[in-house]
Design a protein around this motif. Structure first.
Motif, mmCIF file in Angstrom:
data_model
loop_
_atom_site.group_PDB
_atom_site.id
_atom_site.type_symbol
_atom_site.label_atom_id
_atom_site.label_comp_id
_atom_site.label_asym_id
_atom_site.label_seq_id
_atom_site.Cartn_x
_atom_site.Cartn_y
_atom_site.Cartn_z
ATOM 1 N N PRO A 92 46.416 39.815 51.430
ATOM 2 C CA PRO A 92 46.300 38.352 51.498
ATOM 3 C C PRO A 92 46.355 37.719 50.118
ATOM 4 C CG PRO A 92 44.159 39.384 51.816
ATOM 5 C CD PRO A 92 45.175 40.489 51.822
ATOM 6 N N GLU A 93 46.917 36.523 50.097
ATOM 7 C CA GLU A 93 46.979 35.759 48.843
ATOM 8 C C GLU A 93 45.900 34.684 48.807
ATOM 9 O OE1 GLU A 93 51.764 35.972 48.047
ATOM 10 O OE2 GLU A 93 51.047 34.870 49.782
ATOM 11 N N ILE A 94 45.398 34.339 49.999
ATOM 12 C CA ILE A 94 44.380 33.284 50.115
ATOM 13 C C ILE A 94 43.367 33.704 51.173
ATOM 14 C CG2 ILE A 94 43.986 30.858 50.749
ATOM 15 C CD1 ILE A 94 46.828 30.264 49.840
ATOM 16 N N TRP A 95 42.103 33.379 50.927
ATOM 17 C CA TRP A 95 41.054 33.572 51.937
ATOM 18 C C TRP A 95 40.450 32.209 52.294
ATOM 19 C CZ3 TRP A 95 41.383 36.955 47.721
ATOM 20 C CH2 TRP A 95 41.597 38.299 48.030
ATOM 21 N N ALA A 130 38.347 39.302 42.190
ATOM 22 C CA ALA A 130 38.557 40.260 41.112
ATOM 23 C C ALA A 130 39.888 40.983 41.261
ATOM 24 C CB ALA A 130 37.416 41.280 41.095
ATOM 25 N N PRO A 131 40.525 41.351 40.135
ATOM 26 C CA PRO A 131 41.791 42.101 40.228
ATOM 27 C C PRO A 131 41.573 43.447 40.907
ATOM 28 C CG PRO A 131 40.956 42.099 37.977
ATOM 29 C CD PRO A 131 40.117 41.136 38.740
ATOM 30 N N GLY A 132 42.587 43.880 41.672
ATOM 31 C CA GLY A 132 42.516 45.174 42.350
ATOM 32 C C GLY A 132 42.013 45.093 43.767
ATOM 33 N N PHE A 133 41.332 43.995 44.127
ATOM 34 C CA PHE A 133 40.842 43.864 45.499
ATOM 35 C C PHE A 133 41.843 43.078 46.337
ATOM 36 C CE2 PHE A 133 38.719 41.437 48.843
ATOM 37 C CZ PHE A 133 38.170 42.485 49.577
ATOM 38 N N HIS A 134 42.136 43.615 47.524
ATOM 39 C CA HIS A 134 43.051 42.931 48.434
ATOM 40 C C HIS A 134 42.376 42.558 49.744
ATOM 41 C CE1 HIS A 134 46.505 43.537 45.876
ATOM 42 N NE2 HIS A 134 46.231 44.824 45.783
ATOM 43 N N SER A 135 41.807 43.563 50.411
ATOM 44 C CA SER A 135 41.254 43.285 51.727
ATOM 45 C C SER A 135 40.305 44.389 52.141
ATOM 46 C CB SER A 135 42.379 43.150 52.766
ATOM 47 O OG SER A 135 41.850 43.073 54.089
ATOM 48 N N ILE A 136 39.485 44.075 53.125
ATOM 49 C CA ILE A 136 38.608 45.070 53.735
ATOM 50 C C ILE A 136 39.409 46.007 54.639
ATOM 51 C CG2 ILE A 136 38.024 43.860 55.883
ATOM 52 C CD1 ILE A 136 35.078 44.413 55.230
ATOM 53 N N VAL A 137 40.603 45.577 55.013
ATOM 54 C CA VAL A 137 41.522 46.372 55.829
ATOM 55 C C VAL A 137 42.666 46.827 54.932
ATOM 56 C CG1 VAL A 137 43.099 46.379 57.797
ATOM 57 C CG2 VAL A 137 40.928 45.149 57.946
#
Length: 839
Positions: free
Chosen positions: A207-210, A195-202
């Motif tokens: 990140p661009e890829i998980w 979803a837009p707006g989410f980047h990381s738990i940290v």
């Protein structure tokens, strides 16, 4: 309500009658409120805002006391009693055996080599547990996200998820679910987009890829972290079960954690009683609030952002004082108007309400313009702080409701500050004198208030100028600091053959091919490489020992970079004793090491005395039996940042490394940076077009990047200082222009009695100098006290630096005199007869 609307309509008519005053006041307020909103947005995003996930209040961050015996992949953020990095075995045990968390997710940042079609590039990434998105409650913008079924047996789940920003920027939001991309040369299937707006738990990671944890060995072929109980690499975040508090969870999980540590202890090389006490007995699992997420970057930004926020709040208060002084001057010209109102039956409440309406209207207009400016200011600040990698910035130029509410509070506060001044002036009107136009300069209280406004503006400006001067000096000193090597005409870039799909066994050969290809590029003088790049904020260190040199040298920490044979010459690190590495130092030759001067003096007392001795690695069975022969001593360098003092360092030739590693390559060339960059890319492409070469930059640029926080603070502080000086000049001029005009009759009498023009000018300037002197005398001690809070951010300059204080005093004194000079010269040009006739 009718009365309030009537006051607002009248306030608008009054502002239209004085457009110059209205525009000046609104723009001044807009600059202050816009800057305040922009800086608060950064502070809110970094320090206060919760993660954009489901029910963030239920999240907790895990850390522990007791230390780690092994290899730690440390991004920072640790304290002596809180280490935030766990082994994979610890993670699975804590996840599967606890009874108080509904979920426990793990993650680690890394860089991947990605290939879409024929274009290869690097991408920032996170390797995460299969329950990562489900535990956070993050939804998919397209396709689906990782699930536990995507994180099973090692190497069995070649799937990936894209970030929304990467999908939009790189692929233009085209359908991507089910498509294949190459990651480090291996095919991966794209499941979907987060979803837009989410980047990381940290917070701070972008990140661009998980990819799932089960693919760790595939994306990081140098290490097998999933089976190594001595590698601490995962940050853990959990979600509390309903009704469970963090304190209860910590109490419930510590017996489990103690049992896990006891099991881990059996795998340690050192299982002494002292190690058992440290590793097991003193171990304790901490469970802390995780609504905002764990963030190593947060600690780095907390102090700078707090300092800048304090400065901008000072600007806001100064703006209130500035507009208050201008309103007070304007109100003094309306004495007859308001006296007529009182004479016609207006009450104190009605008059004061009208003045408050005018002031708050100005404040509201300033806030509206300021909030329109704030996103533009934010974008410029974010771009400045991000430097050459704007996509890596965790900040966004979004003004959310929290910032809007804060800006509203500031607007109300500032509006009340500058509205109360004229309101108080008319609380007790002198009707007869006012109607006769015989009020002179106003009451003694009004005159004292105007003088106070002058002193406050000078004082606030001086505080901001001193802060700006200290930060500018810090950046100048950092840029002038000698890192221990020559930074001119040197470019660097990272080379990681694994990102192109090379197996571990073939990495050394392709790295040597690249170095050989670069060495023959026209204009290239030296080419060197290391696995421990300088001035990028991290290092590679470990335990070393020098036998026969006393107990203190049996086991101590040293920086341990692997380097090519010409690395030291490429950087221009001076040789103090012995020799540099050469082409004869290979995997089959004697193992050799070059130490820095600090190492030599610590152990041997001098550089020459170090030659011929051996260095060993305790707890490192794979190292050569005889250790590493010290063949040279070189000068000290500042390794992680230019702020850091040189550390003990031992350089070893990377051809003698027990396993290959990614390299940072340095090229010393006579070509211009742009020409050299193109030549470097072409040389690497000829070796293998799959090899990724990104972010080629000069060492001077690297230093600038490492100083991005300091440069941002200095820029903002200098901007606020300049803004404060300009506002102070306008405020002082406005007050003096009015008070001087009100003294026309007095000055006319003085000149009629023989006073010279110079005497009149001196009279006005002397008054300003007295006010400025009082402000300076009061402000300097306050600045000395306040500057103590800045010490951790300064470098090479004292918080009480005499040159900075003196220059700031001269600047603000000069501005005050300049602002007073125009009214003074106008007063001196008064014709006595005309002045007396007008009176």
């Amino acid at each position: 309500m009718h009365a309030i609307l009537s006051d607002i309509r009248f306030a608008l008519r009054q502002l239209r009658r004085a457009p110059g005053f209205a525009v000046t006041a609104v723009l001044t307020l807009a600059l202050a409120i816009g800057a305040n909103s922009a800086i608060f947005t950064l502070l809110h995003q970094a320090l206060l805002r919760a993660l954009p996930v489901q029910n963030p209040a239920q999240l907790v961050v895990l850390s522990f006391a007791g230390g780690a015996s092994g290899h730690v992949h440390d991004e920072g953020g640790d304290t002596p009693d809180r280490m935030h990095y766990f082994t994979y075995a610890d993670y699975t045990e804590l996840r599967d055996r606890n009874a108080v968390l509904s979920g426990l997710a793990a993650s680690e940042p890394l860089t991947l080599g990605v290939k879409w079609g024929e274009q290869a590039e690097q991408a920032s990434a996170e390797i995460v547990s299969g329950n990562y998105f489900q535990m956070l409650g993050v939804q998919a913008a397209a396709g689906r996200l990782l699930e536990m079924s995507d994180d099973t047996a090692p190497g069995a789940n070649s799937v990936a998820v894209l970030s929304f920003d990467y999908w939009k920027r790189r692929l233009g939001e085209t359908p991507v679910a089910g498509k294949t991309l190459l990651i480090n040369g291996h095919p991966f299937t794209v499941l979907g987009v987060a979803a837009p707006g989410f980047h990381s738990i940290v917070w701070g990671r972008t990140p661009e890829i998980w990819v799932p944890l089960s693919m760790q060995k595939t994306v990081e072929p140098d290490w097998d972290y999933l089976t190594d109980r001595s590698n601490y690499w995962l940050t853990l975040t959990g979600r509390l079960k309903p009704g469970v508090t963090a304190v209860q969870a910590e109490a419930a999980m510590n017996p489990l954690f103690h049992a896990i540590r006891l099991e881990d202890f059996q795998f340690l090389r050192n299982r002494s009683a002292a190690e058992h006490k440290s590793f097991v007995d003193r171990s304790h699992l901490h469970i802390d609030d995780g609504a905002r997420g764990f963030s190593p970057m947060r600690d780095e930004l907390r102090t700078p952002l707090t300092i800048v926020m304090s400065m901008v709040l000072l600007v806001v208060v100064m703006t209130g004082v500035n507009v208050a002084s201008l309103l007070l001057v304007r109100a003094a010209t309306r004495v007859r108007e308001f006296s007529m109102r009182y004479a016609l039956g207006a009450t104190n409440t009605q008059v004061v309400r009208q003045l408050l309406a005018e002031g708050l209207l100005l404040s509201l207009l300033g806030a509206l313009v300021g909030l329109l400016l704030a996103p533009q200011v934010l974008r410029a600040l974010i771009a400045w702080m991000a430097g050459r990698t704007p996509e890596a910035s965790p900040f966004t130029a979004e003004i959310d409701w929290t910032v809007m509410a804060f800006a509203g509070g500031v607007t109300l506060f500032v509006g009340l500050i500058f509205s109360l001044a004229p309101a108080l002036q008319f609380w007790n009107p002198r009707l007869a004198e006012s109607l006769k136009q015989q009020v002179g300069t106003g009451t003694g209280a009004a005159l004292r208030f105007r003088k106070t406004c002058v002193m406050l503006q000078i004082g606030f400006s001086l505080l901001l100028l001193i802060g700006a001067g200290l930060f500018v000096r810090t950046v100048q000193n950092l840029k002038a600091t000698n890192p221990g090597f020559a930074t001119d005409h040197v470019l660097s870039f990272d080379l990681t053959p694994e990102l192109a799909g090379y197996p571990e066994a073939e990495v050394p050969a392709v790295e040597k091919q690249v170095l050989d290809a670069l060495a023959v590029v026209p204009g290239v003088k030296f080419v060197g490489a290391t696995n421990d790049a300088d001035l990028v904020g991290n290092g590679v260190s470990g335990d070393v020992s020098v036998p026969g040199m006393g107990p203190k040298n049996d086991d101590f920490d040293s920086e341990l970079p692997w380097v090519s044979d010409s690395y030291l010459q490429t950087l221009g690190v001076p040789l103090l004793a012995g020799r540099y590495f050469n082409s004869g130092d290979t995997a089959s030759s004697d193992h050799v090491v070059i130490v820095n001067e600090k190492f030599a003096k610590r152990v041997f007392g001098s550089a020459a005395a170090a030659l011929g001795h051996h260095m060993t690695r305790p707890f490192k069975p794979g190292d050569p039996a005889g250790g590493w022969n010290i063949v040279g001593v070189v000068g000290d360098v500042r390794h992680e940042t230019v702020r850091d003092n040189p550390t003990v360092t031992a350089y070893r030739p990377f051809l003698q490394a027990d396993r290959p590693d990614s390299l940072t390559i340095y090229v010393r060339t006579w070509q211009s940076p742009d020409t050299a960059s193109a030549s470097i890319r072409e040389a690497v492409r000829r070796v293998d077009s799959r090899l990724i070469v990104e972010d080629i930059a000069t060492l001077d640029t690297r230093i600038d990047d490492s100083l991005s926080n300091e440069r941002a603070i200095a820029l903002l502080a200098a901007s606020f200082g300049i803004l404060a000086v300009v506002m102070a000049g306008i405020g002082v001029y406005g007050i003096l222009a009015y008070t001087t005009a009100q003294r026309t009759r007095e000055i006319g009498i003085r000149m009629a009695l023989g006073a010279r023009r110079g005497t009149v000018v001196g009279l006005i300037l002397r008054e300003v100098l007295i006010l400025a002197g009082i402000a300076i005398v009061v402000t300097v001690p306050l600045a000395l006290l306040a500057s103590r809070a800045l010490r951790s951010q300064l470098y090479g300059v004292s918080a009480s630096d005499a040159a900075v204080y003196s220059l700031a005093v001269l600047v603000i004194g000069g501005v005050a005199l300049l602002a007073a000079l125009l009214p003074a010269r106008r007063a001196a040009s008064i014709e006595p007869s005309r002045a007396l006739r007008n009176e």
